[in-house]
Design a protein around this motif. Sequence first.
Motif, PDB file in Angstrom:
ATOM      1  N   GLU A   1      35.727  32.004  41.696  1.00 10.79           N
ATOM      2  CA  GLU A   1      36.130  32.565  42.987  1.00 10.79           C
ATOM      3  C   GLU A   1      36.688  33.982  42.815  1.00 10.79           C
ATOM      4  O   GLU A   1      36.380  34.879  43.596  1.00 10.79           O
ATOM      5  CB  GLU A   1      37.179  31.669  43.662  1.00 10.79           C
ATOM      6  N   GLU A   2      37.517  34.170  41.797  1.00  9.43           N
ATOM      7  CA  GLU A   2      38.105  35.492  41.555  1.00  9.43           C
ATOM      8  C   GLU A   2      37.032  36.485  41.114  1.00  9.43           C
ATOM      9  O   GLU A   2      37.014  37.645  41.553  1.00  9.43           O
ATOM     10  CB  GLU A   2      39.191  35.398  40.487  1.00  9.43           C
TER      11      GLU A   2
ATOM     12  N   GLU B   1      33.807  36.464  41.802  1.00  4.02           N
ATOM     13  CA  GLU B   1      32.956  36.839  42.922  1.00  4.02           C
ATOM     14  C   GLU B   1      33.691  37.733  43.908  1.00  4.02           C
ATOM     15  O   GLU B   1      33.084  38.630  44.514  1.00  4.02           O
ATOM     16  CB  GLU B   1      32.425  35.588  43.615  1.00  4.02           C
TER      17      GLU B   1
END
Length: 203
Positions: A29-30, A32
């Motif tokens: 998540e980080e 992306e």
Amino acid sequence: MAAMSTTLLRILAQRRPASLLSQEAPRQEELEAVLRAAAGAKYDERPTGWRAVVTTRPSAPLLAAAMAGLASVPNLTGPVPRLKGKKIRVLAAYRGSLSWASRGGAAIAIVFRHHPELEESKKVQRGEVSAARGVLEAAFYAQGWATIWSQREPYDREILRSFYDLDEHEEVLGWLFVGRAAPDSVPSRAINLPPRDLGISYI
């Protein structure tokens, strides 16, 4: 100047290069979020001009094999037979590429895509995409990560193109390795260090 921008400038001014990276990688998540931020806002219909392909530590042998001109990862667990000529060179290339591909926790290939329909030349389009490297390095550093930028010539270009599924308009500009700075690879603190000398003039 806004407080946030002042803080970002202070963080960037404290950055220092890392010669070694830990095996830790940003969460997906980080990762992306940083990549999408580097792509910028969609203020018109102009294509982005680049894409990112991420390999992590478990997939490092696959990248190393592609860089060494191999279609698959060689089996090095058993006895290595006596090799000659090209086979020795390929195996040596794989070992070297494996050490290279295993740096940090993730390797991000920056894939440039030339759009012939645009009025700008290929050279200009490539230059615009190359600027993404600096944005990415700054963004990762601001999030507490260290990076190492690398450009490396593959043993066989066609195998690498197949590995990244590149079409006729695409090429890999380089790789950004991401991880934490290894403890002994950088000064423990840079906040109290003087700024680097930089010549600035106006005309």
